[in-house]
Each structure stands twice: as structure tokens, then as C-alpha cells.
Design an enzyme around this catalytic site. Structure first.
Site, short mmCIF file in Angstrom:
data_model
loop_
_atom_site.label_atom_id
_atom_site.label_comp_id
_atom_site.label_asym_id
_atom_site.label_seq_id
_atom_site.Cartn_x
_atom_site.Cartn_y
_atom_site.Cartn_z
N GLU C 60 36.61 43.54 88.65
CA GLU C 60 36.38 42.71 87.47
C GLU C 60 34.91 42.66 87.06
O GLU C 60 34.59 42.76 85.87
CB GLU C 60 36.90 41.28 87.70
CG GLU C 60 38.40 41.12 87.50
CD GLU C 60 39.25 41.55 88.69
OE1 GLU C 60 38.67 41.95 89.72
OE2 GLU C 60 40.49 41.49 88.60
N HIS C 129 46.23 31.13 91.13
CA HIS C 129 46.70 31.85 89.94
C HIS C 129 47.07 30.91 88.80
O HIS C 129 47.76 31.32 87.87
CB HIS C 129 47.95 32.68 90.28
CG HIS C 129 47.64 33.96 91.00
ND1 HIS C 129 47.26 34.00 92.30
CD2 HIS C 129 47.66 35.25 90.58
CE1 HIS C 129 47.07 35.26 92.67
NE2 HIS C 129 47.30 36.03 91.65
#
Ligand SMILES: Cc1ncc(C[n+]2csc(CCOP(=O)(O)OP(=O)(O)O)c2C)c(N)n1
Ligand SMILES: Cc1ncc(C[n+]2csc(CCOP(=O)(O)OP(=O)(O)O)c2C)c(N)n1
Ligand SMILES: [Mg+2]
Ligand SMILES: [Mg+2]
Lengths: 362, 326, 326, 362
Positions: C60, C129
Site C-alpha cells: 500500500e 476490517h
């Protein structure tokens, strides 16, 4: 019931010939060891199948990543460990928790989100913990557990213990900065950590060769961490080879990087198709037929006269029974209390000041 | 009581706690052989050895994760970020691991970690090195955040933070390291988290602030006093847990408040304090609560523009006058 | 007008803008061969080829930095975060590079980057998440943030974001991808940033919200209507720039407001809206502005506890009744 | 004036014998090339000395990191580039900006924080930009520029250009995750980027061997990015060797990792002592005496009859003159306007909604 088939020990993986593969000393394994490995793998297989079923009928929610096809990894890598050794994993960790000694009921109850689950129902499939038996959790951020493993190994080193920390990661995680930062520090401080790649060759739908120019065994080269490649479908090799690495690390060899080559028989998670654009149906069928770790072990044991079909059936029945009881336990267990939501955010209530700002009263 | 610098107060806190508890260790860039970039850890390597005072590579994510893991197996790591600006690289480990693991493990794991270092702007370091980082940490339940503004608070809060069983972020200030002040002696000098300190009692308006901004507030209060306005200067000290009681008490008395902070305004500390006042002191308010913050721009390098961008005594005085309708 | 899903609206926006401007490309994990983890980029690889639809490794920080660099040399990258939870790993590149480089280069550099993906909780994904990520981005000047709650807004805002010359964070929602709605046709269907949308006109109380929470707000408004309370539902759509005018207009009329958001409260979007109302609408307020947010805990896995933790219709109704003193 | 001394081409660095050092083809350099390199280095030296002086009297603020001793790196690595090639650097970047063609007055004015500075006085010493000549900025977060460089190279690749991007980094930056993520992606996509480590063997007070188990040349090994070691004190080698790498990359060789070995004569920044706990006074004196890149070049040119002491003196005088004028320009230049603070945060004013929340009116 499991079928006999010809032993298929070789994983056909490109480039594996060039890799520093370990020599397997499976002949040294005793009958007891083999039976233990088989029992373990049967438990994992039946546990994961049950989890899949329960997921399908909505008893389990969220993401759920199974180990079907990869049972030899947990069995082979964790069985050689002592109770006070540590294991840390990813979101694909059910069988590792079982292998390290977390009770199946507690794991299943966690999947069902129940108070009796390992995290009291607050963690779920991706976050099974069993710190009392050295299972330091399943972690959901790819690469996140790699830095944490470094700290666990640091703790061992700090106290002068002889434990080791096994850190599982997926093949796709080696592209995270965390992987490299962790290996580098483990190397300079010679920490007792084994980075065990559960190398199923895919990160979701991405084949490893698409996201790395080099082979897996090259990935630790920048840091001077020795690499090995071991067969993760033949549990006898996995166990023998990984056990050897564990003992080396215990004696002070420092961090090790192990490419444990395996294959995932199911989709990435419950919502991902088993095959599709990224791998063919035929490939999966071939592997399922020829590289099933349980079959491979059974075949060997049948051939060596260490196992009869009846014995297998009995063991398998026991595994099914354990899993059935676990599911019943999970089903019957109570839901967690809302109070529990606030209980472990901080480890103790603060006598002064406000910690929670939602204005809710419970 | 001895007069010592904020730097030495932090140094004492570290030394005393490391002495008291063998599981405490310090790690970070240049903390050992170099004595720390800002010399906060001076002498600790010599005293405690390289096992407990650890120079790391420049790998913020990695060594913060190390702290999380070490805490899981019973150690009490103190991480020094050379400055908090660099901690953005490690934020995933702080938010997703340190803050959440207690909850997501059902209490099996605790994270007694201290993350410390200077935050906020010093002088002319440019935008990448001049950021107030409170907001990143405050948003997340599971973390505690303190911001001492005096040597005594620095020592007392850091010691408490090290003994705390949860992750505590200690935001220091480069501009305070040389500040001298009286610091109580004795190993048991601790300041509890969640207790604000009324650094000045006024009664006409409440200036609610923290960290090095308390000195701006105290100077503004002096100027206001000359104009006949007596300000409470409430030093929050601890931002989470937040001493809501003391905020409400002061504002209950003054009926007017100004929040002063070093950082940006959108979702800053002041916005939360304003929201608490809105929700819990609406009827007490005789005027809108105002905020004085950094200019809403990346911090500029130019000296004059930087000074203009920081919250100043004069802006604070002006805001206080406004809410007092003088 | 065609009825399409939120997912397809985003897909159309991407396809149209890639068609229109050769410098636009999409990168992220699984966006190409796999059609995106949530299938938002379905068919784009086939249509635009692997030069413009790029599968990345799980890196990322690295691929977000790639976007910054590509933007510096004139491209217009669209980064898909598989979910915004993972963007914490890339935050340094977003804050320290994308947001600050315009200023610190004296305007030599611009960063026409779109960062998009689902934010907030879906169902039972656990705390790592299930995070609403607005606050991390909103705090920082130099970034723009939008959060579409309908298919039409999704298409119009994403298209505008891609054409914008500054970094725009587009926060989608996994729970909306299958939502159907009418979406105007035509390549020039654009929704300007900084313009809120009154999704329901009431007059008695202003519910100020954004993203998928607008649907909670609309359901609550129906319930309230049955009790005789008519709510304005103001969908901010764009969080920075923020349509302060529309907020003031609605509250100027209703004199009462509740801020509803998916995320945590400390320093959340609501805290900023409350502060703006405090500063600029104090005299208009007949009741304190309240906030309805996520429970202040990491999101639990358990289904019931998760539902309890999310902001609900009933909590919102209750808050509205409270500020209406009914 | 610079003194003659015996040429000292070999850097004594542990382990360098094992490294894939390039063979230097300095003999191929023309007189014009040598003179250009010398002029450049003289400019850098005088510029950095002036910056140091101005810092000492408070004309320059903040952090300030000088290149004194490391001049051969910018001269040798950037001179071979074309104008439309890209360079990106760290906070230690003044001489790289000059080398790529950013005017000395504009750089100095930036250091002075003036409106005529490269960033209008908003960037400062660590953030010099000259995008019109391909200088893509100085960056303050260690490792941050590595991911950005990847994107610049991506841009070249996307457009099918033949430019290259040179990304400078310090030796300590290889331990950042960003380094590894960048190299891996550059490798899989074969991007035209050269990672040039300005390897002065120290990150602040930390010697490289304390934070890496492996040699620098090993650091790209995980990613399959070829590594070279070149001498960064002898500008002739630096220029010849690096130039070769540039041309290879231009022809499509893909990413390269170059360990440019150099030595910093001053402290890490203006507030750091030149020597101290982490390196001895003697070491610094030795290096300053024997490994000065300007001396090394002059000695060679004197010996080959390509330079006379008078010519050197004249060139040095010119360099001093340029720097003096730059400082005068910077001194006289106006301060930036407060309005400029808000001008480049966003590239254009938004017609709708509020972007700034400080409530300030200007
Ligand atoms: C930082 C981060 N990025 C993306 C994801 C989404 N994600 C979850 S698993 C996965 C693939 C990981 O593959 P691999 O590491 O090979 O492990 P496997 O699933 O094959 O066991 C991705 C992209 C994530 N969880 N964390
Ligand atoms: C992420 C980050 N961590 C720490 C720092 C503080 N810092 C600035 S320079 C530096 C040392 C870097 O050394 P090196 O990369 O070798 O470059 P050199 O200064 O020697 O040119 C450190 C630790 C920073 N700027 N960014
Ligand atoms: Mg995998
Ligand atoms: Mg260096």
C-alpha cells in the site's frame, strides 16, 4: 472416506529446482509421530469442512479463510514445537490454533461469535488467540503480524529463553515493507524467529510470479536471513525439515526464512470461487487428486504397513466426532454480553477522566 | 524541590522506571549511542546497557510492531519516535494492533506500550517536520494520549504512562525540552491520567488547552488580566482519558470558553471539547465556544509565515475578548 | 434515466473518465485480472489494457507513493484501496507527500490523485476490517474528501474527483455496492465538490450526515414523521470542501441538529460540524447539537454486538426527539 | 585555495572487496568533461560553505544538511543526465538541485525563506524543487521519496519515453519498508529508475553495519535489481561508471541499484558535531585530507597537465562569485506574502464549500 492413490511427493512448481531445497529425512519418523500427524490433519480437515458448512448456513459470518489442502503446514510446522514456543499467524489460522493446542470448541465458538469463543466472540475467524498455549493470534492486515513476531522473538531474547517464535505469512505478504523491516531487525539482533511462508502461490487471485521478479527463496536475501524451501504437501517432509530448522534456531542460529510450498484446494475465502480466471479447474482438480496431504501420508502409511483402512476410518471418525462436539458446543453457547464490548478495549477502568465518547449508557 | 529541565524530567522518569521494573526498555532511532536526537535518553545506555536501550534502524513500522509483540509477551516497551511526524509510518501498528488487540483477543492480550517523542512544530522545519499529531491517535479507542506542558507534568505523566497497562502516547514538545521548572522528587511522584490541571484560576473565561500551548495561554491570561478579564487556564494534560469533569466545572463557572491547540482544526482536540460542551454544558454557555488553532495549511518554512501560522497570544486574547463580549 | 447499482455507477465513472483522458489510470490490488475485490473495476482491464488497469503487489505505501510520483509527471492516477482499512499503511504518502507537496514546492507540483475504496464496517469483518476512515484524511489541509451515498452521487462525485487537480479521497461503502438508483446519463454528469444535498426536506430538525448513513437517516426521518417530527436530511456528500452554507441554512430553519456518522466520535466529522455550528450558528440553536456515532470500541465480530455498535435508526430517532424536546 | 596532494582513489571500506565494484573507465573522459565536473564541484563546495555561514548567523533556519565532502556524487551522477531526465532526492539535496540546473539564486533564496526561492520560501532547505529542469524535490521523510520515484519512472514507462529517473537515498533509508516496496515494483514492471545510495556509511550517528547484517550491495537482492558499487569520492569514476548505468537504463535495462560510496566531512546537520561518539576526529581528518573529491580531481588534472593552479584559482573565484551573488540576491529578495500560504495548498480555489477551517481572514 479417504481414497488410496499413488504417492505424489513432488510439487510441480516452476523454478523449484533452483531453490535451496532441504533434504528430507522422513525415514526417521516413528509410527507414533506419523499417527499423530495424521490425527492432527484429519482434525483440521474435518474442522475446516465443518466451518465451511456452518458458514454456508449463516452460523459463521464475515470473512472465513480455510486451510483445506494446506493441512500439512500446521501439522508439520507446529507439531515440532514445545508448548512455550510461540506461533503467530494471519487471518487463515484456524488449523494453526488447533495445532498449537487451542481447544476446537473454543475456536468453533469464536467462529460462531459466542462468549465462550477464544476472543469472547469479539474477534471472529481472523482473530483466534490462545496466548496460554503460545498462539499469539490471527491477524488481518497483510504483513502486520511480521513486525509483531519480531517483538515476540525480542521478548525471548530479552529474557534469555530458548523458545522460538514461528511467524506464518502468506506468499503475498513478502511484498509488504513490514516483511523487510522485520527480517532486517531479526537479522541484526539474531532473534529466534522463523518466518514460515505458507506458499500457496496465490494472494487472492494473484500468482506470485506476477508480483515478484525473484523466486520466494530469494526474498530474504537482502537481509542475510537464510532461506530454505520445504515441501508443505508431504507432511513427513514438512515435519522433519521444519523440525530441523526449529532446533537450529533454538540453539541460536538466528532468524530463518522457510518457503513452505503448498496448495489451497478452496477459494481464497468463502466468497471467492475455487477456480476461475486465475487458475484453472483442471489445475485444482489435479492438485486435489494428487497432492492431498492426507492422502499422501495415508498412502505412505498403507504402503509401509503402518496403517490399515479400518484404523484410518476409526481415526477419521474420532476427528469428525471432536468437530461435531465443537459445533454443538458453539451452537449451544450463549451470546456475549454488550458489557464485554467495553471490557477489553482498555485493560482496566480508569479512575479518572473519560475514556469512551459515544455517550452510550449500558 | 529541584529545578530541572523538561528534558531531564523525562530522563529521570525513564531512568527511575527502568530501575524499578526490569521489563521496561527503550527503543528507537539514535536513543542509545547518540543519547537521543534531543538527548532525552542521555546516559541511559551507560546505565542500563544495550539490552535495554536499543538503537533501531530507521524502520518505524517495524520497531513499533516490535513493541507490540514484546508487550504481548510481558515486556513494557517505551518507543521513542525521533519526532511524531515519522510515526505516521507506524500508524497501522498502533491503530490496528496496539489499540485493537485487547478487544479482538477478548482480553488475552494487553499492550503496555509507551509511544513518546516530540510532536508539533519547532522552528522552521517545514511542513513534513512540523505537524501536531494528536488527532491521529485520539480518534481511536484503545489508546490513551497525554501531552505534558511542564517539567513536573512531563515526569509525572511519563512515569504513570510507563506503569499503565494500555498503550499510552506521550506527546512532548521540542520547544519545551529546555524549559526549567520545579519537579517533585521521589520515585513515587506520579500524575494520574485523566486529571486536568487548572494552571491559572480566573473565573471570567476558560482557556482549555494542553502541551506547550499552556504557555501561550498563560501569557494571554496575563494580558487579559491587564484588561480586567481573568482567565482560567485549564491544562488538560491528558487528552484521553479526558477530564470532562474539570472542563465542565471551569465552564460552569465562567460560562465562556476558548479551546487552544497547536494543530489543525478539522477534527482536532478542540472540536471534541466543543462537542462535549455542546452536549453537556449547552445551558451554561453565554457565548459560543471558540477555537484557536494552527492556520489550516501545511506549516511553512519562512520564519514570519510560520509564526503567523502558529496559534499566538494575540489571537487567543482576541478570541477570549470575543466570547466575553468585551 | 437508467437504474443501476452503486457499483456500476462507479464503474461507469471510471470507464468514462479513462475514455476521455488518456492520463487517467487505475491501480491497486486485484483491480485488473480479478475485476476488483468488489468488482468495481469489472471489464476495465479488457477495455483499457494492462497499461491502464494495473494489478499491484500488496504494498500500500509503495503504490500510493507511485501515484504521487506519477501525478508529479502529469498522470492522473486512481488508486483503489481494497478497503480503506489498509490505507493506514499508506498514510505517510498521503499526508506528507500528496497533501503537502503543493505547498512545500511553492505550487510547482500538483497531485491530481484519487484514492478510493470502501470505508466503514460491512458485516462481521472484525475490528481490523471495519473502520470508518474519514477522520484520518479530513484533519489534513491539502486533501479533499467525499463520501457518496447513492449511485448517482457515486458516479457524479467520482467523475469530478478524477478531474480535480488535487488529491481527492473517495470513500465508498461495501454495503452500498449493490444499491440501485437512478443515474443520469451522459459523460458530463458531474457533481461539484463542496455541495451538500438535501435528501429530504423537513423543517423541524436537521440530520446532518454522509455516505451510507444517509439511508439510516432517511429511515429515521420516516419514523419521526409518523410522530409528527419532520426532519431535514442533509447529505454532506463532500466533507472537505464542506458545504457550510447548506448546513447553516438548514439549521437556521430548524434550529436543531443531530450529526450522524458511521465512525468513532472523538474528533470525527460530527465534532467538526458541531464546532462550525457552535461558532457560526450559536444564536440559532434551540437545543444542543447531538451526535450519533459508532460505539466507542473496536468493531466486534459478533453479529448482535456489531449491530448494536453501529449507529442505528432508533438511536437517531431518540436523539432527534431529544433535541426537539418531544 | 585547494592544495595538491597524492591521489587517493581507494575508499577503505570494510567488505568492499566482496562487492560487485564496477571497472572505472576514467581514461575516456575529455578535458571538457573534467573541467565541467571541476566547475560543478567548486560551485557546490562554495555554495554549501556559504549556506553553512548563513545558517550560523541565522539567515537560514530549520534543519540544514550539507554535501561538503560528497560533491562528487551530484556532479558524477547528475552530469550524465539529460535535461528531461528526472532526479529526486532527500533533505540533503542542495547540490543535486544545482547539478540538475536549478539556479543558485533560487536555491539560496529558498534557504533564506524568500518569495523568490524555489518554493516561494515555504519549503526551505529540505524541500528544494525545480520541476522545470526535472528536479523533483528534496523530501524529508526518510524513504518517502523512494515510492515517489517509482511513480515518476512509471510515468516515463506509461508514456513510452526514454528518460530515466535517478532517486537518491541515504544509506540508512534502505531499512525502510518503502525502499523494498519500491524496488520490487520497479523490478516487476522493469521501470527506468536508478536507486543511487549516497552511502556516507552513517545515518545520523548510526554506522551502517549496526543496522544491517548484509553489505549495501546486497540490499536489492531480494528484488532481483542489479547492484553496483561505485566510488563516489573520485568524480571521474563516479561520472564514468554512473553514466554507463544511465545509458543502460535508458536502453531498457530496468531498475538498477547503485551504492555510491562517499564520505560526509561535516555533521549530519548543522546541529550535529562533525565527529564525536560515532566517528573519531582522526577519521574525519584523514578523510578530509585524503578523500576530498575536489582535491582528487585536481590532482589528476594537475598530473595530466590539464589544469594549472592559476586556472583552478580562476574557476574557484568564479564559483565564489556565483555564490556571493546568490546570497546577495537572497538577502535582498522580499519575504513571501501571507496570502501565499493558502495559494498552493490546493491548486485552485474551490467554487463551492469551505476548504480551510481556521477561521482566519487575510
Ligand atoms: C494490508 C492489507 N492489504 C490487503 C488486504 C486484503 N487481503 C486479504 S488476504 C489478501 C491476499 C493475501 O495472500 P497471501 O499473503 O498469499 O495469503 P493467503 O491468503 O494465500 O494465505 C489480501 C490482498 C489485507 N488484509 N491487508
Ligand atoms: C521516517 C523518518 N525517520 C527518521 C527521520 C529523522 N532522520 C532524518 S535524517 C536521518 C538519517 C538518515 O541517514 P541516511 O539515510 O544515511 O542519509 P544521510 O543523512 O547520511 O544523507 C534520520 C534518522 C526522518 N526524517 N524520517
Ligand atoms: Mg497465498
Ligand atoms: Mg548516510
Amino acid at each position: 472416506m479417504l481414497q488410496r492413490s499413488s504417492v505424489e511427493q513432488e510439487l510441480e512448481r516452476e523454478g523449484s529446482v533452483n531453490k535451496p531445497t532441504m533434504t528430507t529425512k522422513t525415514s526417521a519418523l516413528s509410527k507414533e509421530e506419523l499417527i499423530e500427524l495424521l490425527k492432527q490433519m484429519l482434525l483440521y480437515r474435518r474442522f475446516e469442512e465443518k466451518a465451511g458448512e456452518s458458514y454456508a448456513i449463516g452460523k459463521i459470518g464475515g470473512f472465513c479463510h480455510l486451510h483445506i489442502g494446506q493441512e500439512a503446514v500446521a501439522a508439520g510446522c507446529i507439531t515440532p514445537l514445545k508448548k512455550d514456543d510461540y506461533v503467530i499467524g494471519t487471518y487463515r489460522e484456524h488449523t494453526q490454533a488447533l495445532a498449537k493446542g487451542v481447544p476446537p470448541e473454543a475456536v468453533m465458538a469464536e467462529l460462531y461469535g459466542k462468549a465462550a469463543g477464544t476472543s469472547g466472540g469479539l474477534g471472529g475467524s481472523m482473530h483466534i488467540f490462545g496466548t496460554d498455549v503460545g498462539f499469539m493470534g490471527g491477524h488481518g492486515i497483510v504483513g502486520g503480524q511480521l513486525a509483531v513476531a519480531l517483538g515476540i522473538a525480542w521478548g525471548i531474547h530479552y529474557r534469555g529463553g530458548d523458545q522460538v517464535c514461528v511467524c506464518f505469512l502468506g506468499d503475498a505478504a513478502v511484498n509488504q515493507g513490514a516483511f523487510h523491516e522485520s527480517l532486517n531487525m531479526a537479522a541484526i539482533w539474531n532473534l529466534p524467529v522463523i518466518y514460515a511462508v505458507e506458499n500457496n502461490d496465490f494472494g487472492m487471485g494473484t500468482k506470485f510470479s506476477r508480483v515478484s521478479k525473484t523466486a520466494m527463496s530469494q526474498k530474504s536475501a537482502s537481509h542475510g536471513v537464510p532461506a530454505r524451501v520445504i515441501d508443505g504437501q508431504n507432511v513427513m517432509s514438512t515435519y522433519a525439515d521444519f523440525g530441523e530448522v526449529v532446533e537450529e534456531v533454538r540453539k541460536g542460529a538466528g532468524p530463518q526464512f522457510v518457503d513452505v510450498q503448498c496448495y489451497r484446494f478452496k477459494g481464497h475465502s468463502m466468497s471467492d470461487p475455487v477456480s476461475g480466471t486465475y487458475r484453472s479447474k483442471k489445475e485444482v482438480e489435479d492438485k486435489t487428486e494428487n497432492a492431498d496431504p492426507i492422502k499422501i501420508l495415508c498412502d505412505h502409511m498403507f504402503d509401509s504397513g503402518l496403517l490399515s483402512p479400518e484404523e484410518l476410518q476409526e481415526m477419521d471418525g474420532e476427528a469428525r466426532e471432536v468437530v461435531k462436539r465443537a459445533a454443538e458446543f458453539a451452537e449451544a453457547a450463549p451470546e456475549p454480553d454488550i458489557k464485554s464490548l467495553y471490557e477489553n478495549v482498555y485493560s482496566e477502568a480508569n479512575p479518572n477522566g473519560r475514556l469512551f465518547f459515544d455517550g452510550r449508557v449500558i | 524541590m529541584a529545578e530541572i529541565t523538561y528534558r531531564d524530567a523525562l530522563n529521570q522518569a525513564l531512568a527511575e522506571e527502568m530501575d524499578r521494573d526490569e521489563s521496561v526498555f527503550l527503543l528507537g532511532e539514535e536513543v542509545a549511542e547518540y543519547d537521543g536526537a534531543y538527548k532525552v535518553s542521555r546516559g541511559l545506555l551507560e546505565r542500563f546497557g544495550e539490552r535495554r536501550v536499543v538503537d533501531t534502524p530507521i524502520s518505524e513500522l517495524g520497531f513499533t510492531g516490535l513493541a507490540v509483540g514484546a508487550a504481548m509477551v510481558g515486556l513494557r516497551p517505551v518507543v521513542e519516535f525521533m519526532t511524531f511526524n515519522f510515526s505516521l509510518l507506524a500508524l497501522d501498528q498502533v491503530i490496528n494492533n496496539a489499540a485493537k488487540m485487547g478487544s479482538m483477543s477478548g482480553g488475552q492480550v494487553t499492550s503496555p506500550i509507551v509511544l513518546r517523542g516530540p510532536s508539533g512544530a519547532a522552528f522552521q522545519l517545514g511542513s513534513q517536520h512540523s505537524q501536531s499529531c494528536e488527532a491521529w491517535y485520539l480518534h481511536t479507542p484503545g489508546l490513551k494520549v497525554v501531552a505534558p506542558g511542564t517539567p513536573a507534568d512531563a515526569k509525572g505523566l511519563l512515569k504513570t504512562a510507563i506503569r499503565d497497562n494500555d498503550p499510552v502516547v506521550v506527546m512532548e514538545s521540542e520547544l519545551l525540552y529546555n524549559l526549567k521548572g520545579e519537579v517533585p522528587e521521589g520515585e513515587e511522584f506520579l500524575i494520574p491520567l485523566g486529571v486536568a490541571d487548572l494552571k491559572r484560576e480566573g473565573g471570567d473565561v476558560s482557556i482549555i488547552t494542553h502541551g506547550q500551548m499552556i504557555h501561550v495561554a498563560l501569557r494571554a491570561a496575563e494580558q487579559l488580566a491587564k484588561k480586567g478579564v481573568e482567565a482560567d487556564v485549564l491544562d488538560l494534560r491528558s487528552l484521553r482519558p479526558l477530564d470532562v469533569e474539570s472542563i465542565l466545572e471551569s465552564v460552569g463557572k465562567t460560562n465562556r470558553a476558548v479551546c487552544l491547540e497547536e494543530g489543525w482544526s478539522y477534527g482536532g482536540v478542540g472540536s471534541q471539547v466543543v462537542s462535549v460542551l455542546m452536549e453537556e454544558a449547552f445551558d451554561d454557555l453565554d457565548a459560543p465556544v471558540l477555537r484557536v488553532t494552527q492556520a489550516d495549511v501545511p506549516m511553512p518554512y519562512n520564519k514570519k509565515l510560520e509564526a503567523w501560522s502558529k496559534p499566538s497570544v494575540s489571537r487567543l486574547v482576541e478570541a477570549c475578548e470575543k466570547v466575553c463580549y468585551v
